[in-house]
Write an enzyme that holds these catalytic residues in place. Structure first.
Site, PDB file in Angstrom:
ATOM      1  N   SER A  33      66.066  95.275  39.845  1.00 27.06           N
ATOM      2  CA  SER A  33      66.434  95.921  38.669  1.00 27.06           C
ATOM      3  C   SER A  33      65.814  97.195  39.129  1.00 27.06           C
ATOM      4  O   SER A  33      66.472  98.025  38.277  1.00 27.06           O
ATOM      5  CB  SER A  33      65.302  95.521  37.247  1.00 27.06           C
ATOM      6  OG  SER A  33      63.802  95.012  37.812  1.00 27.06           O
ATOM      7  N   ARG A  64      61.335  93.002  33.904  1.00 28.17           N
ATOM      8  CA  ARG A  64      61.472  92.574  32.905  1.00 28.17           C
ATOM      9  C   ARG A  64      61.008  93.007  31.320  1.00 28.17           C
ATOM     10  O   ARG A  64      60.991  92.274  30.511  1.00 28.17           O
ATOM     11  CB  ARG A  64      59.361  92.340  32.842  1.00 28.17           C
ATOM     12  CG  ARG A  64      58.807  91.800  34.331  1.00 28.17           C
ATOM     13  CD  ARG A  64      57.631  91.660  34.686  1.00 28.17           C
ATOM     14  NE  ARG A  64      57.775  90.771  36.457  1.00 28.17           N
ATOM     15  CZ  ARG A  64      57.030  91.415  36.417  1.00 28.17           C
ATOM     16  NH1 ARG A  64      55.379  91.680  36.435  1.00 28.17           N
ATOM     17  NH2 ARG A  64      56.528  90.086  37.400  1.00 28.17           N
ATOM     18  N   CYS A  72      63.616  79.228  35.694  1.00 26.83           N
ATOM     19  CA  CYS A  72      62.331  79.411  35.130  1.00 26.83           C
ATOM     20  C   CYS A  72      61.865  79.558  33.607  1.00 26.83           C
ATOM     21  O   CYS A  72      62.762  79.283  33.171  1.00 26.83           O
ATOM     22  CB  CYS A  72      62.184  80.755  35.748  1.00 26.83           C
ATOM     23  SG  CYS A  72      60.625  81.299  36.577  1.00 26.83           S
ATOM     24  N   ARG A 124      51.639  87.827  39.061  1.00 25.98           N
ATOM     25  CA  ARG A 124      52.800  86.414  39.237  1.00 25.98           C
ATOM     26  C   ARG A 124      52.092  85.984  41.235  1.00 25.98           C
ATOM     27  O   ARG A 124      52.511  85.629  42.070  1.00 25.98           O
ATOM     28  CB  ARG A 124      53.708  86.495  39.814  1.00 25.98           C
ATOM     29  CG  ARG A 124      54.674  87.441  38.130  1.00 25.98           C
ATOM     30  CD  ARG A 124      55.705  86.612  37.763  1.00 25.98           C
ATOM     31  NE  ARG A 124      56.419  86.984  37.031  1.00 25.98           N
ATOM     32  CZ  ARG A 124      56.639  86.915  35.941  1.00 25.98           C
ATOM     33  NH1 ARG A 124      55.533  86.163  35.426  1.00 25.98           N
ATOM     34  NH2 ARG A 124      56.825  87.478  34.939  1.00 25.98           N
ATOM     35  N   LYS A 167      63.974  88.529  47.470  1.00 21.66           N
ATOM     36  CA  LYS A 167      63.859  88.939  47.282  1.00 21.66           C
ATOM     37  C   LYS A 167      62.763  89.982  46.569  1.00 21.66           C
ATOM     38  O   LYS A 167      62.119  89.228  46.675  1.00 21.66           O
ATOM     39  CB  LYS A 167      64.205  88.341  45.592  1.00 21.66           C
ATOM     40  CG  LYS A 167      64.050  88.784  44.035  1.00 21.66           C
ATOM     41  CD  LYS A 167      63.885  87.602  43.054  1.00 21.66           C
ATOM     42  CE  LYS A 167      63.754  88.888  41.813  1.00 21.66           C
ATOM     43  NZ  LYS A 167      63.825  87.474  40.413  1.00 21.66           N
ATOM     44  N   CYS A 183      55.880  82.446  34.604  1.00 25.39           N
ATOM     45  CA  CYS A 183      56.938  80.702  35.446  1.00 25.39           C
ATOM     46  C   CYS A 183      56.044  79.471  35.129  1.00 25.39           C
ATOM     47  O   CYS A 183      57.312  79.038  35.761  1.00 25.39           O
ATOM     48  CB  CYS A 183      57.504  81.444  36.554  1.00 25.39           C
ATOM     49  SG  CYS A 183      56.890  83.276  36.802  1.00 25.39           S
ATOM     50  N   LYS A 240      60.208  84.999  48.346  1.00 26.89           N
ATOM     51  CA  LYS A 240      60.598  85.994  46.734  1.00 26.89           C
ATOM     52  C   LYS A 240      59.014  86.810  46.578  1.00 26.89           C
ATOM     53  O   LYS A 240      57.987  86.309  46.918  1.00 26.89           O
ATOM     54  CB  LYS A 240      61.024  85.093  45.170  1.00 26.89           C
ATOM     55  CG  LYS A 240      60.728  86.462  44.141  1.00 26.89           C
ATOM     56  CD  LYS A 240      60.887  85.373  42.288  1.00 26.89           C
ATOM     57  CE  LYS A 240      61.312  86.379  41.583  1.00 26.89           C
ATOM     58  NZ  LYS A 240      61.432  85.593  40.071  1.00 26.89           N
ATOM     59  N   GLU A 248      58.785  79.289  54.206  1.00 29.13           N
ATOM     60  CA  GLU A 248      59.433  79.343  52.681  1.00 29.13           C
ATOM     61  C   GLU A 248      60.595  78.556  52.802  1.00 29.13           C
ATOM     62  O   GLU A 248      60.680  78.060  52.453  1.00 29.13           O
ATOM     63  CB  GLU A 248      59.183  80.486  52.046  1.00 29.13           C
ATOM     64  CG  GLU A 248      57.464  80.908  51.671  1.00 29.13           C
ATOM     65  CD  GLU A 248      57.402  80.033  50.286  1.00 29.13           C
ATOM     66  OE1 GLU A 248      57.832  79.133  49.831  1.00 29.13           O
ATOM     67  OE2 GLU A 248      56.010  79.872  49.652  1.00 29.13           O
TER      68      GLU A 248
HETATM   69  C1  PBG Z   1      61.754  85.421  36.465  1.00 28.25           C
HETATM   70  C2  PBG Z   1      62.526  86.824  37.857  1.00 28.25           C
HETATM   71  C3  PBG Z   1      62.367  87.628  37.997  1.00 28.25           C
HETATM   72  C4  PBG Z   1      63.378  88.532  38.387  1.00 28.25           C
HETATM   73  C5  PBG Z   1      64.549  87.635  38.808  1.00 28.25           C
HETATM   74  N1  PBG Z   1      63.876  86.379  37.670  1.00 28.25           N
HETATM   75  C6  PBG Z   1      61.434  88.768  37.372  1.00 28.25           C
HETATM   76  C7  PBG Z   1      59.596  87.999  37.518  1.00 28.25           C
HETATM   77  O1  PBG Z   1      58.964  87.572  38.795  1.00 28.25           O
HETATM   78  O2  PBG Z   1      58.141  88.785  37.133  1.00 28.25           O
HETATM   79  C8  PBG Z   1      63.366  89.763  39.299  1.00 28.25           C
HETATM   80  C9  PBG Z   1      65.018  90.307  38.516  1.00 28.25           C
HETATM   81  C10 PBG Z   1      64.809  92.029  38.811  1.00 28.25           C
HETATM   82  O3  PBG Z   1      63.986  92.761  39.024  1.00 28.25           O
HETATM   83  O4  PBG Z   1      66.174  93.095  38.563  1.00 28.25           O
HETATM   84  N2  PBG Z   1      62.561  84.321  36.427  1.00 28.25           N
END
Ligand code: PBG
Length: 344
Positions: A293, A223, A126, A235, A266, A136, A213, A251
């Protein structure tokens, strides 16, 4: 006349199968195993660096040498795979380090594969951790005229971004990545990566697509961890609306058509129905869930207050994600959970 029993004559008593731990384990339908987990690592420049992430207790940004140590711990615990995110030395509008030969993810990939050839290294593909604007993709932006005058200023340019993602994936592949995991939710991302990888003789490398996602608030702590928050806006023009499930199926269908080898959902917890739908619809493909997270930090925060028991809560969540249909779970709990399962 026989006396009437005071309790009803129950034929079916499900409690019979719950009476002892042994009986319960015999009829347990969902088993968690260390090889179900993929452990995310945040890799940063330096040596001997372990920079704790305050919003994710127990998780740190690691220099390459420390990331190798964590990967070794994973291997000892029976975890087969790590997922790499990079924190670059410099950020710019394109994210040049993202596809540099000596970029941080490329270095970490080489070091982990050198120390642990069996470890399955998945790399996140990404732009957001590498761009100075934190988006992104490449933005519709310019000093005088916009590259696409008919689009809004700041719009994430799809096809221009695909070209960069191809470069990133190829440089990860060259460094020894085992699985390429594009997370940017650009249209045609999987098809474009498949063509590029094949062209550079990486036809043998699978693509783990972040197929579904959502634009989620649960990414908040990440973040900070990856230093990848957008500097303005959000986003929502590429990540999905949390309200939608038909769109999730669209998707996923596109990614399958384009050649995805794994489908990811996700976040996980608020989307167990989506995991289940994908599992049913795509019985032939492995389904991955990202226990993100915020889902981790909520448990950590409540446990720190003494409001929840961390171990049993985390294992219950992971079991639920697996029961919903995930084959693999990307989780910051991976090491702890593997240890808990061993002790159980
Ligand atoms: C973007 C990405 C994100 C996460 C994994 N890859 C953040 C986003 O899309 O803003 C989030 C993973 C997490 O919250 O543990 N490359």
């Amino acid at each position: 006349m026989a006396e009437q029993p005071t309790t009803p004559q129950l034929t079916n008593r499900p409690r019979r199968l719950r009476r002892t731990p042994a009986l319960r384990s015999m009829v347990r339908e969902t088993q968690l195993r260390p090889e179900d987990f993929i452990y995310p690592l945040f890799v940063a420049h330096g040596q001997g660096v372990r920079h704790p992430i305050s919003s994710m207790p127990g998780v740190a940004q690691l220099s390459v040498d420390q990331a190798v140590i964590e990967a070794e711990r994973c291997a000892e615990l029976g975890i087969k795979s790590v997922l790499l995110f990079g924190i670059p030395a410099h950020k710019d509008p394109v994210g040049l380090e993202n596809f540099a030969d000596d970029g941080i993810v490329q270095q970490a990939t080489r070091a982990i594969k050198h120390a642990l050839p069996e470890m399955v290294v998945v790399t996140d593909v990404c732009l957001c951790e590498y761009t100075d604007h934190g988006h992104c993709g490449i933005l519709n932006a310019g000093n005088d005229t916009l590259p696409h005058p008919n689009m809004e200023e700041g719009y994430v340019l799809n096809d221009e971004t695909l070209a960069i993602l191809n470069d990133v994936a190829i440089s990860h592949a060259r460094a020894g990545a085992d699985i390429i995991a594009p997370s940017g939710m650009m249209d045609g991302m999987v098809a474009s990566l498949r063509v590029a990888l094949d062209e550079y003789d990486f036809a043998h490398l699978p693509i783990m697509s972040y197929a579904v996602k959502y634009a989620s608030s649960f990414y908040g702590p990440f973040r900070e961890a990856a230093d990848g928050a957008p500097k303005f806006g959000d986003r929502k023009t590429h990540q999905m609306d949390p309200a939608n499930v038909r769109e999730a199926m669209r998707e996923a269908a596109l990614d399958v058509e384009e050649g995805a080898d794994f489908l990811m959902v996700k976040p996980a917890l608020a989307y167990l129905d989506v995991i289940q739908r994908l599992r049913q619809e795509y019985a032939q493909l492995p389904i991955v869930a990202y226990n993100v997270s915020g889902e981790y930090s909520m448990v950590k925060a409540a446990a720190a207050q003494g409001w929840l028991d961390e171990r049993s809560t985390a294992l219950e969540i992971l079991t639920g994600i697996k029961r919903a249909g995930a084959d693999l779970i990307i989780t910051y709990f991976a090491q702890d959970a593997a240890q808990w399962l061993r002790a159980a």
